[in-house]
Motif scaffolding. Structure first.
Motif, PDB file in Angstrom:
ATOM      1  N   ALA A  33       6.136  20.243  -0.445  1.00 38.58           N
ATOM      2  CA  ALA A  33       6.618  21.245   0.493  1.00 38.58           C
ATOM      3  C   ALA A  33       5.671  21.410   1.677  1.00 38.58           C
ATOM      4  CB  ALA A  33       6.783  22.585  -0.228  1.00 38.58           C
ATOM      5  N   TRP A  34       4.418  21.039   1.520  1.00 37.11           N
ATOM      6  CA  TRP A  34       3.428  21.151   2.592  1.00 37.11           C
ATOM      7  C   TRP A  34       3.455  19.960   3.549  1.00 37.11           C
ATOM      8  CZ3 TRP A  34       0.115  16.998   2.526  1.00 37.11           C
ATOM      9  CH2 TRP A  34       0.076  16.265   1.336  1.00 37.11           C
ATOM     10  N   GLY A  35       4.121  18.867   3.146  1.00 33.88           N
ATOM     11  CA  GLY A  35       4.133  17.667   3.974  1.00 33.88           C
ATOM     12  C   GLY A  35       3.990  16.430   3.107  1.00 33.88           C
ATOM     13  N   PHE A  36       3.252  15.447   3.576  1.00 31.18           N
ATOM     14  CA  PHE A  36       3.048  14.240   2.772  1.00 31.18           C
ATOM     15  C   PHE A  36       1.728  13.573   3.166  1.00 31.18           C
ATOM     16  CE2 PHE A  36       5.268  12.569   6.524  1.00 31.18           C
ATOM     17  CZ  PHE A  36       4.478  11.494   6.863  1.00 31.18           C
ATOM     18  N   THR A  37       1.235  12.728   2.265  1.00 31.29           N
ATOM     19  CA  THR A  37       0.128  11.830   2.569  1.00 31.29           C
ATOM     20  C   THR A  37       0.407  10.493   1.885  1.00 31.29           C
ATOM     21  OG1 THR A  37      -2.270  11.499   2.473  1.00 31.29           O
ATOM     22  CG2 THR A  37      -1.268  12.643   0.612  1.00 31.29           C
ATOM     23  N   HIS A  38       0.250   9.406   2.613  1.00 27.41           N
ATOM     24  CA  HIS A  38       0.472   8.055   2.097  1.00 27.41           C
ATOM     25  C   HIS A  38      -0.730   7.189   2.442  1.00 27.41           C
ATOM     26  CE1 HIS A  38       5.127   8.709   2.487  1.00 27.41           C
ATOM     27  NE2 HIS A  38       4.630   9.282   1.408  1.00 27.41           N
ATOM     28  N   PHE A  39      -1.269   6.509   1.445  1.00 26.84           N
ATOM     29  CA  PHE A  39      -2.345   5.547   1.654  1.00 26.84           C
ATOM     30  C   PHE A  39      -1.746   4.151   1.541  1.00 26.84           C
ATOM     31  CE2 PHE A  39      -6.013   3.066  -0.156  1.00 26.84           C
ATOM     32  CZ  PHE A  39      -6.656   2.922   1.070  1.00 26.84           C
ATOM     33  N   ILE A  40      -1.788   3.388   2.643  1.00 24.92           N
ATOM     34  CA  ILE A  40      -1.087   2.110   2.758  1.00 24.92           C
ATOM     35  C   ILE A  40      -2.100   0.973   2.873  1.00 24.92           C
ATOM     36  CG2 ILE A  40       0.658   0.834   4.073  1.00 24.92           C
ATOM     37  CD1 ILE A  40       1.470   3.605   5.276  1.00 24.92           C
ATOM     38  N   VAL A  41      -1.834  -0.119   2.167  1.00 26.01           N
ATOM     39  CA  VAL A  41      -2.688  -1.304   2.204  1.00 26.01           C
ATOM     40  C   VAL A  41      -1.810  -2.526   2.438  1.00 26.01           C
ATOM     41  CG1 VAL A  41      -4.349  -2.721   0.940  1.00 26.01           C
ATOM     42  CG2 VAL A  41      -4.316  -0.254   0.581  1.00 26.01           C
ATOM     43  N   SER A  42      -2.279  -3.467   3.242  1.00 22.97           N
ATOM     44  CA  SER A  42      -1.577  -4.740   3.378  1.00 22.97           C
ATOM     45  C   SER A  42      -2.574  -5.853   3.680  1.00 22.97           C
ATOM     46  CB  SER A  42      -0.505  -4.685   4.476  1.00 22.97           C
ATOM     47  OG  SER A  42      -1.089  -4.614   5.752  1.00 22.97           O
ATOM     48  N   SER A  43      -2.247  -7.039   3.194  1.00 27.41           N
ATOM     49  CA  SER A  43      -3.076  -8.217   3.419  1.00 27.41           C
ATOM     50  C   SER A  43      -2.172  -9.371   3.825  1.00 27.41           C
ATOM     51  CB  SER A  43      -3.863  -8.583   2.149  1.00 27.41           C
ATOM     52  OG  SER A  43      -4.565  -9.809   2.321  1.00 27.41           O
ATOM     53  N   PHE A  44      -2.482  -9.987   4.965  1.00 28.09           N
ATOM     54  CA  PHE A  44      -1.718 -11.113   5.505  1.00 28.09           C
ATOM     55  C   PHE A  44      -2.637 -12.324   5.561  1.00 28.09           C
ATOM     56  CE2 PHE A  44      -0.354 -13.819   8.999  1.00 28.09           C
ATOM     57  CZ  PHE A  44       1.024 -13.879   8.864  1.00 28.09           C
ATOM     58  N   ASN A  45      -2.175 -13.463   5.029  1.00 26.39           N
ATOM     59  CA  ASN A  45      -2.996 -14.674   5.060  1.00 26.39           C
ATOM     60  C   ASN A  45      -2.094 -15.869   5.347  1.00 26.39           C
ATOM     61  OD1 ASN A  45      -4.422 -17.149   3.862  1.00 26.39           O
ATOM     62  ND2 ASN A  45      -6.029 -15.597   3.841  1.00 26.39           N
ATOM     63  N   GLN A  46      -2.347 -16.524   6.467  1.00 23.20           N
ATOM     64  CA  GLN A  46      -1.499 -17.638   6.898  1.00 23.20           C
ATOM     65  C   GLN A  46      -2.350 -18.847   7.266  1.00 23.20           C
ATOM     66  OE1 GLN A  46       0.265 -17.996  10.991  1.00 23.20           O
ATOM     67  NE2 GLN A  46       2.210 -17.612   9.904  1.00 23.20           N
ATOM     68  N   ASN A  47      -1.904 -20.015   6.805  1.00 24.00           N
ATOM     69  CA  ASN A  47      -2.467 -21.291   7.227  1.00 24.00           C
ATOM     70  C   ASN A  47      -1.388 -22.033   8.005  1.00 24.00           C
ATOM     71  OD1 ASN A  47      -5.172 -21.464   5.762  1.00 24.00           O
ATOM     72  ND2 ASN A  47      -3.773 -20.980   4.085  1.00 24.00           N
ATOM     73  N   ALA A  48      -1.680 -22.374   9.249  1.00 28.31           N
ATOM     74  CA  ALA A  48      -0.665 -22.981  10.111  1.00 28.31           C
ATOM     75  C   ALA A  48      -1.248 -24.178  10.846  1.00 28.31           C
ATOM     76  CB  ALA A  48      -0.141 -21.960  11.120  1.00 28.31           C
ATOM     77  N   GLY A  49      -0.448 -25.220  10.948  1.00 27.37           N
ATOM     78  CA  GLY A  49      -0.846 -26.366  11.742  1.00 27.37           C
ATOM     79  C   GLY A  49      -0.698 -26.085  13.224  1.00 27.37           C
ATOM     80  N   ILE A  50      -1.504 -26.761  14.037  1.00 27.65           N
ATOM     81  CA  ILE A  50      -1.404 -26.673  15.494  1.00 27.65           C
ATOM     82  C   ILE A  50      -0.785 -27.973  15.985  1.00 27.65           C
ATOM     83  CG2 ILE A  50      -2.690 -26.504  17.656  1.00 27.65           C
ATOM     84  CD1 ILE A  50      -4.744 -24.804  16.193  1.00 27.65           C
ATOM     85  N   GLY A  93      -6.216 -14.220   8.829  1.00 29.33           N
ATOM     86  CA  GLY A  93      -6.224 -13.168   7.818  1.00 29.33           C
ATOM     87  C   GLY A  93      -6.214 -11.812   8.491  1.00 29.33           C
ATOM     88  N   HIS A  94      -5.399 -10.901   7.957  1.00 31.98           N
ATOM     89  CA  HIS A  94      -5.343  -9.554   8.528  1.00 31.98           C
ATOM     90  C   HIS A  94      -5.274  -8.553   7.388  1.00 31.98           C
ATOM     91  CE1 HIS A  94      -4.702  -7.172  12.271  1.00 31.98           C
ATOM     92  NE2 HIS A  94      -4.311  -6.274  11.387  1.00 31.98           N
ATOM     93  N   LEU A  95      -6.272  -7.681   7.314  1.00 31.95           N
ATOM     94  CA  LEU A  95      -6.366  -6.667   6.265  1.00 31.95           C
ATOM     95  C   LEU A  95      -6.288  -5.291   6.891  1.00 31.95           C
ATOM     96  CD1 LEU A  95      -6.945  -6.055   3.229  1.00 31.95           C
ATOM     97  CD2 LEU A  95      -9.381  -6.049   3.835  1.00 31.95           C
ATOM     98  N   LYS A  96      -5.428  -4.408   6.312  1.00 32.35           N
ATOM     99  CA  LYS A  96      -5.227  -3.076   6.875  1.00 32.35           C
ATOM    100  C   LYS A  96      -5.297  -2.000   5.798  1.00 32.35           C
ATOM    101  CE  LYS A  96      -1.271  -4.059   8.747  1.00 32.35           C
ATOM    102  NZ  LYS A  96      -0.010  -4.100   9.491  1.00 32.35           N
ATOM    103  N   PHE A  97      -5.893  -0.873   6.166  1.00 31.26           N
ATOM    104  CA  PHE A  97      -5.862   0.345   5.366  1.00 31.26           C
ATOM    105  C   PHE A  97      -5.393   1.472   6.280  1.00 31.26           C
ATOM    106  CE2 PHE A  97      -9.273  -2.287   3.678  1.00 31.26           C
ATOM    107  CZ  PHE A  97      -8.943  -2.362   2.334  1.00 31.26           C
TER     108      PHE A  97
END
Length: 793
Positions: free
Chosen positions: A308-325, A366-370
């Motif tokens: 009733a007071w609102g919300f809090t969310h703790f979000i994590v994500s990790s992206f890892n890509q290997n790509a040819g040029i 690589g991309h890491l987020k909190f």
């Protein structure tokens, strides 16, 4: 790295303790058909500001617990019906019933992007497009930006299937802000071959703002905003998930995505993981395009509480890509070749082409987020607070003799903050004040250095006002920003490659707009906006080249901020049979930043010797410029053939310098005009075994682009082409429950060999066997997707 976990843990425990003392609040009611009174099972009820929602049960009832009291915006939607966007002042116990009327209108509902809080897309004076997950799944794509490029006014600058950058109305790179779950995505978005590092299968909804959005987001939102939303809580007292698998025939691209989410007494969570891999794609001119392969391993999730007071969310994500040029080097017989140790090359083999592990040159991203996303109810007012930490790691490998040597290695760390105070709605006024910005640090860890190490601090404050009075909605505001960049000195081989410097950029931006619903079927919009973009460190201080480009880049420390003034006008005309929309814009940009080739004292092209290769030298320059154009659409859905849609969209943008650059005034990277005509049939809305069967046929016509930036041989003209696409999708049912959803998609069915004007592969090496310049886009491709829902109590 431990600090985000500590901060998140302390705040989460504090807010959780606070939440337990609040009296539960609930919202309930029914959703029915306005004409028949029959209940609508599965209708969606969303409270966007509260980050929660639910669906009606088999008799049309819904229930939401642990919601905030006070003013809220409710979105009620059901396929084939007009979406209701309603404003309510909620107390501790609320009952609201909704009756929906059949409608073929699309792109309705709520947006949370271009304004300080949730509001109706229809009422917002700015141009906003919303794309849901079902639409993303039913269209062919290899990444999320590729999927969005079908939207009018949106294009994709691509470097093969793995890497695409958004272009909105002719502007891209650092002129677009990408938001992911409330956090401004920060990687090396200035680079040609750098994508956005967001997993496409995790996306639930995307909102696109076309036009300057600096009022809310500050610097870099000159062209618009792409808001990608992945965190959507499931209905209360449920555990839900899905398994999504897909396969593409052209490059053998396969992916497996799974997620599981729960919501119990306000506690909600979600976890997901995705694996994707692709071999080399092919077309009838090039055959298999060597080193267009890639693979990804991504994961994420969140843990939160809604009360009733609102919300809090703790979000994590990790992206890892290997790509040819992709360089496109071939022998005299037209066979692709690869670099091998010893400084020689070999013709690629069938196993090389079918492998999903990229060869040299390649890159690893690589991309890491909190993210800590919060909303607190303060009396009748509300405070939203979003704090994030992200680390972007980009490595490029180009030495066949030392394949693990990191020639370029950027490590970019960013702390983002965004706080907005929303005043209680009063007499139709919706007002907000906010402060946001970021602190950023870049380090170089590779053997080569293209840009200097630097530190950036950005802060901005704004006020936003919106007034609804009858059929009119007025909105606008003003903002002030300050950005400071401190660049470090770098000495290489006893020579100073980068000199230390400090730069400060300040600017005032704002907007004002009005929308007028003359009738239920006629809508007018007008908006003017002043935006800006501070130059980035690559534009200020680059000194080098890297794989995938044919430029040696020199920065210019004397660059000024870009500033724009844009006017937008739109009209929407709706009837029972036809929906017509038209949006026009004019954008004047002062100090537009672009590449300019350098000349030697003798008047010839200036070149730089890089390990024996003579690379043309470019520097950044500025001129005033303008862009204008628009998007038009008409959707014909004749009654009584409610199952039939014939939709046509047309996009056009023209970009010009105020004064010519080497005998041309055309801006670079302006997409060609595009017309998409599709016929869509929708059947079996209440089928027993098959439900929501969709048949789709499409003609995608891209016109020739002869208004190219020909100065310094930067761009060449591009011929037009026509692609044929088709798809079939359906829900497979058992005992009135969806067992799975099946998608079968065919793209480029006539196997046209084409080059998109915004494909960087146009400028790859010449095929000596045919004389054709560069590499062509993907040929005929079939995609199969299977989505299996999971339900638990």
């Amino acid at each position: 790295m431990k600090h985000p976990f500590i901060i998140a843990g302390l705040l989460f425990c504090t807010f959780n303790s606070f939440s337990q003392s609040k009296t539960p609040t609930q919202l309930s009611g029914t959703v029915t058909d306005a004409s028949t009174g029959h209940p609508l099972a599965g209708a969606s009820i969303i409270l966007s500001d509260a980050r929660m929602g639910t669906a009606t049960d088999s008799v049309g009832n819904y229930l939401l617990n642990n919601i905030s009291t006070g003013h809220t915006v409710i979105e009620v939607s059901y396929a084939g019906y007009k979406t209701i966007v309603a404003h309510f002042d909620l107390t501790r116990s609320n009952t609201h019933n909704f009756s929906l009327s059949p409608s073929m209108l699309v792109n309705q509902g709520v947006t949370v992007t271009a304004v300080a809080g949730a509001t109706s897309i229809r009422n917002a004076p700015v141009a906003i497009t919303r794309i849901n997950k079902a639409e993303l799944l039913s269209r062919p794509s290899t990444n999320i930006i590729d999927a969005l490029s079908r939207q009018p006014g949106v294009s994709s600058l691509s470097t093969g299937p793995a890497i695409s950058k958004p272009i909105i109305r002719g502007l891209g790179y650092n002129r677009i802000v990408v938001i992911n779950d409330g956090l401004r995505q920060e990687g090396q978005q200035w680079g040609d071959e750098h994508g956005i590092e967001i997993d496409e299968n995790s996306v639930n909804r995307v909102e696109i703002v076309k036009g300057p959005a600096s009022l809310i987001y500050g610097s870099d939102a000159l062209a618009g905003v792409i808001n990608i939303i992945t965190t959507v809580p499931v209905p209360a007292q449920t555990i839900r998930g899905s398994i999504l698998s897909s396969y593409q025939t052209n490059n053998k691209q396969r992916s497996l995505f799974t997620n599981l989410a729960g919501n119990n007494n306000g506690f909600n969570w979600n976890v997901w993981a995705d694996y994707k891999a692709a071999a080399d794609y092919k077309n009838k001119f090039d055959g298999p395009v060597f080193n267009s392969k890639f693979n990804e391993k991504n994961a994420g999730g969140y843990l939160g509480y809604n009360g009733a007071w609102g919300f809090t969310h703790f979000i994590v994500s990790s992206f890892n890509q290997n790509a040819g040029i992709i360089e496109g080097d071939r022998d005299n017989d037209g066979n692709f070749i690869k670099a091998v140790p010893g400084g020689t090359t070999q013709v690629v083999t069938a196993s090389d082409i079918n492998s999903t592990s990229p060869f040299i040159p390649r890159q690893n991203i690589g991309h890491l987020k909190f993210i800590l996303d919060n909303s607190f109810r303060l009396g009748k007012n509300r405070l939203t607070l979003n704090v994030g930490w992200q680390s972007n790691r980009r490595k490029e490998f180009g030495n066949a003799d030392a394949p693990q040597e990191e020639e370029l290695y950027f490590q970019l760390r960013t702390i983002n903050y965004n706080a907005v105070y929303h005043f209680a709605d009063k007499n139709g006024w919706t007002n907000s004040i906010g402060i946001n910005g970021m602190q950023q640090k870049n380090e170089n860890k590779g053997t080569e250095v293209l840009i200097p190490e630097y530190r950036l601090f950005d802060i901005g404050a704004f006020i936003y006002l919106q007034k609804t009075k009858g059929a009119f909605t007025y909105s606008g505001g003003i903002r002030f920003d300050n950005r400071t960049i401190n660049s470090d000195e770098f000495v290489e081989s006893n020579e100073t490659k980068f000199r230390a410097f400090s730069k400060n950029f300040r600017n005032v931006s704002g907007s004002a707009g009005i929308s007028y619903a003359a009738t239920e079927k006629v809508l007018f919009k007008l908006n003017i906006a002043k935006g800006f973009r501070a130059p980035g460190i690559p534009e200020l201080a680059s000194n080098g080249t890297h794989e995938g480009t044919n430029r040696y880049e020199f920065g210019n420390r004397n660059l000024k901020s870009e500033s724009s003034f844009q006017a937008d006008a739109a009209v929407e005309l709706a009837s029972d049979h036809v929906l017509f929309t038209a949006a026009l814009f004019y954008n004047r940009i002062n100090n537009f930043i672009y590449y300019s080739k350098l000349q030697s004292q003798s008047g010839t092209d200036s070149v730089v010797d890089v390990n024996g290769d003579l690379i043309p030298a470019f520097a950044f320059a500025q001129k005033n410029a303008s862009l204008f154009g628009g998007e038009f659409s008409i959707d014909i859905h004749p009654h009584p053939l409610d199952w039939l849609h014939w939709e046509n969209t047309f996009s056009y943008v023209r970009g010009r310098f105020a004064t010519a650059v080497e005998n041309t005034n055309n801006l670079p990277l302006i997409p060609a005009a595009r017309w998409i005509s599709e016929i869509r049939g929708e059947f079996f809305a209440n089928g027993k075994w098959l439900r929501n069967l969709g048949l789709h046929m499409e003609v995608d016509r891209t016109f020739a682009q002869n208004k190219n930036f020909s100065a310094f041989d930067t761009e060449t003209p591009t011929t037009g082409y026509t692609l044929l696409n088709a798809s079939v999708s359906t829900n497979i049912m058992r005992r009135n429950k969806t067992i799975c959803t099946l998608y079968f998609i065919g793209s480029n069915l006539s196997d046209v060999a084409y080059q998109n004007h915004l494909s960087r592969l146009k400028y790859a090496a010449v095929n000596n066997a045919t004389g054709r310049q560069g590499v062509f886009n993907t040929g005929r491709n079939f995609t199969v997707r299977l989505s299996v829902p999971l339900h638990f109590k």
